[in-house]
Structure formats: C-alpha cells, structure tokens
Design a protein around this motif. Structure first.
Motif, PDB file in Angstrom:
ATOM      1  N   GLN A 167       0.820  -1.199   0.000  1.00  0.00           N
ATOM      2  CA  GLN A 167       0.000   0.000   0.000  1.00  0.00           C
ATOM      3  C   GLN A 167       0.861   1.260   0.000  1.00  0.00           C
ATOM      4  N   GLN A 168       1.956   1.248   0.754  1.00  0.00           N
ATOM      5  CA  GLN A 168       2.856   2.400   0.753  1.00  0.00           C
ATOM      6  C   GLN A 168       3.431   2.648  -0.628  1.00  0.00           C
ATOM      7  N   LEU A 169       3.776   1.577  -1.317  1.00  0.00           N
ATOM      8  CA  LEU A 169       4.315   1.722  -2.669  1.00  0.00           C
ATOM      9  C   LEU A 169       3.245   2.193  -3.638  1.00  0.00           C
ATOM     10  N   LEU A 170       2.034   1.659  -3.501  1.00  0.00           N
ATOM     11  CA  LEU A 170       0.947   2.088  -4.381  1.00  0.00           C
ATOM     12  C   LEU A 170       0.708   3.588  -4.278  1.00  0.00           C
ATOM     13  N   ASN A 171       0.854   4.130  -3.079  1.00  0.00           N
ATOM     14  CA  ASN A 171       0.604   5.560  -2.872  1.00  0.00           C
ATOM     15  C   ASN A 171       1.574   6.436  -3.645  1.00  0.00           C
ATOM     16  N   THR A 172       2.726   5.868  -4.044  1.00  0.00           N
ATOM     17  CA  THR A 172       3.728   6.654  -4.773  1.00  0.00           C
ATOM     18  C   THR A 172       3.740   6.375  -6.273  1.00  0.00           C
ATOM     19  N   LEU A 173       3.052   5.319  -6.712  1.00  0.00           N
ATOM     20  CA  LEU A 173       3.198   4.868  -8.100  1.00  0.00           C
ATOM     21  C   LEU A 173       2.319   5.593  -9.100  1.00  0.00           C
ATOM     22  N   TYR A 174       1.123   5.948  -8.710  1.00  0.00           N
ATOM     23  CA  TYR A 174       0.176   6.499  -9.679  1.00  0.00           C
ATOM     24  C   TYR A 174      -0.159   7.941  -9.338  1.00  0.00           C
ATOM     25  N   GLU A 175       0.217   8.853 -10.232  1.00  0.00           N
ATOM     26  CA  GLU A 175      -0.021  10.263  -9.987  1.00  0.00           C
ATOM     27  C   GLU A 175      -1.505  10.615 -10.021  1.00  0.00           C
ATOM     28  N   ASP A 176      -2.322   9.808 -10.720  1.00  0.00           N
ATOM     29  CA  ASP A 176      -3.751  10.087 -10.789  1.00  0.00           C
ATOM     30  C   ASP A 176      -4.524   9.401  -9.666  1.00  0.00           C
ATOM     31  N   HIS A 177      -3.781   8.735  -8.739  1.00  0.00           N
ATOM     32  CA  HIS A 177      -4.384   8.096  -7.567  1.00  0.00           C
ATOM     33  C   HIS A 177      -5.501   7.122  -7.953  1.00  0.00           C
ATOM     34  N   ARG A 178      -5.290   6.413  -9.039  1.00  0.00           N
ATOM     35  CA  ARG A 178      -6.292   5.439  -9.469  1.00  0.00           C
ATOM     36  C   ARG A 178      -6.412   4.308  -8.442  1.00  0.00           C
ATOM     37  N   VAL A 179      -7.554   3.660  -8.453  1.00  0.00           N
ATOM     38  CA  VAL A 179      -7.794   2.556  -7.528  1.00  0.00           C
ATOM     39  C   VAL A 179      -7.352   1.262  -8.201  1.00  0.00           C
ATOM     40  N   VAL A 180      -6.345   0.606  -7.612  1.00  0.00           N
ATOM     41  CA  VAL A 180      -5.846  -0.666  -8.143  1.00  0.00           C
ATOM     42  C   VAL A 180      -5.616  -1.595  -6.959  1.00  0.00           C
ATOM     43  N   THR A 181      -5.481  -2.890  -7.238  1.00  0.00           N
ATOM     44  CA  THR A 181      -5.228  -3.844  -6.154  1.00  0.00           C
ATOM     45  C   THR A 181      -3.754  -3.808  -5.784  1.00  0.00           C
ATOM     46  N   ASP A 182      -3.450  -4.214  -4.549  1.00  0.00           N
ATOM     47  CA  ASP A 182      -2.050  -4.178  -4.120  1.00  0.00           C
ATOM     48  C   ASP A 182      -1.207  -5.193  -4.873  1.00  0.00           C
ATOM     49  N   ARG A 183      -1.855  -6.172  -5.498  1.00  0.00           N
ATOM     50  CA  ARG A 183      -1.103  -7.147  -6.293  1.00  0.00           C
ATOM     51  C   ARG A 183      -0.536  -6.514  -7.559  1.00  0.00           C
ATOM     52  N   THR A 184      -1.033  -5.337  -7.910  1.00  0.00           N
ATOM     53  CA  THR A 184      -0.469  -4.621  -9.055  1.00  0.00           C
ATOM     54  C   THR A 184       1.003  -4.318  -8.796  1.00  0.00           C
TER      55      THR A 184
END
Length: 228
Positions: free
Chosen positions: A177-194
């Motif tokens: 989740q911490q990594l997801l928060n930094t990956l997408y500038e548009d803050h899209r909703v994706v699963t943590d398995r992404t």
C-alpha cells in the motif's frame, strides 16, 4: 551532492596549468573544494574514484576529446557538466548540450563569470532531482533517467517511481500500500497485487544491468525492500 555542511566538490578538467590553477583559486575562495585533471584519459577514472558535484570540462584536451568524455560520463553519472572551450561554432555548442552538458562557457572568460555559473547550476540541481544512490546506481528525476552499472535502464514511469522510492531508503521495508501511494499520480484505484507485477518487471530490468544480484527483496506478508 553537497549540503550546507559539506562544500560542493568541483573537478576542473583543463590542460593549461596556469588557467586551471586560476579557476581553482577562484572556486576555492568561493567556498568549493577543487581537484585538477589535465589529461582527458584521467577524467573518467577520477570521477569513478571520488564524488564530485560539478565538472568544468575543457573540450581541447590531450588524450581524449572533451565531447567524447562528456558522452562517456553521461553513461554512468549525472554530475553537472560545464563545458569550457575556445570553440565558438554553433554546431559544437549544440552538440555539447545534446550530449548532456548543463552549460557552456567560451574562452576568453572572466573567472568570476565561471564562479557565478557554477553557483547558478548547483542551485538549480537540488538533491531531490538528482540522487546518487551509490557508485553503481544513480537516479535523475529531472531527466527521468536511471543508470545502473553504466547502463541506462529502460523504465516505464511507474517503474521509475517504484525504483526511486525503494532505492531512496535502502533496507527499509515498504508495504504494498505504501508503494501504491507513490506509483500512480492520478491516484487510481488498483489492487495491491499490481505492485507485484511492477516489481517483477523492474527486477527483470535490474537483472539485465546487474546479473546475479537480487536488489529488490520480498518480505513475506509485509512487502519489499531494496538492497544494493
């Protein structure tokens, strides 16, 4: 990269001893640490042996041409480069900047002008835009460029942000989740398995440039950490 407690280090590449020493004297007076190299063949070894924040690079050098040196240096380092030369033709000016130079000063020049240019370039090269993770990996956010073992990594924007986040804190464990928060500038909703998919792709590209070493470790039930 330097901070207020550590003066910037300048590599002066100039084969005219008196001019090189004049530049060194002015830059030292301005508060910088300097080192002089007078032969083109010594530049790359000097940069790989020690950290420098900026290089003043003369184009007319014994041993190797300055443009060739600039191209070589850009394959493994994001050091700020100011080309210093008597060549005033526009083709040289453009070629020099296309090879990755940050600025261009023509001879004859005032040493005070060189000091002013150096100060300006170091001010606009902040730490967050250009991070030397260690001697093998450098990340330049301003140029969207990551170099490992002298090889430029072909990364997607998401992979670039993932590598930047992980390598900024070697040894720290990041949750998905911490990594997801930094990956997408548009803050899209994706699963943590992404994240797993992106890590897999990034690992593959890192392995190509650094075979046999697992730089991104999986921590079971927690997330990932970077080691190099």
């Amino acid at each position: 990269m330097s901070d207020s407690a550590s003066p910037a280090r300048i590599l002066i590449v100039e084969d005219e001893p008196k001019l090189a020493q004049l530049l060194a004297d002015y830059l030292t007076t301005a508060g910088y640490h300097t080192q002089i190299v007078g032969d083109g063949r010594e530049v790359v070894p000097a940069l790989k042996a020690s950290h420098f924040d900026l290089m003043l690079l003369d184009l007319m050098l014994p041993g190797r041409d300055g443009l060739e040196i600039c191209k070589d240096v850009r394959s493994f380092s994001n050091i700020a480069i100011v080309m210093v030369t008597a060549r005033v033709e526009e083709i040289d000016r453009l070629l020099g900047l296309e090879l990755g130079a940050d600025d261009y000063i023509c001879k004859p020049f005032s040493p005070r002008e060189v000091v002013a240019r150096v100060k300006a370039i170091l001010r606009r090269t902040p730490q967050q835009a250009q991070a030397q993770v260690n001697s093998r990996l450098s990340i330049d956010e301003a140029r969207f460029k990551a170099v490992l073992n002298g090889q430029t990594l072909d990364l997607t924007p998401v992979e670039f942000r993932l590598l930047k986040t992980l390598s900024a804190s070697p040894g720290r464990v990041f949750s998905r989740q911490q990594l997801l928060n930094t990956l997408y500038e548009d803050h899209r909703v994706v699963t943590d398995r992404t994240v797993d998919s992106h890590v897999k792709n990034l690992r593959r590209k890192l392995q190509q440039a650094h075979p046999g070493d697992e730089m991104i470790e999986s921590i079971y039930g927690v997330g990932y950490r970077f080691t190099l």
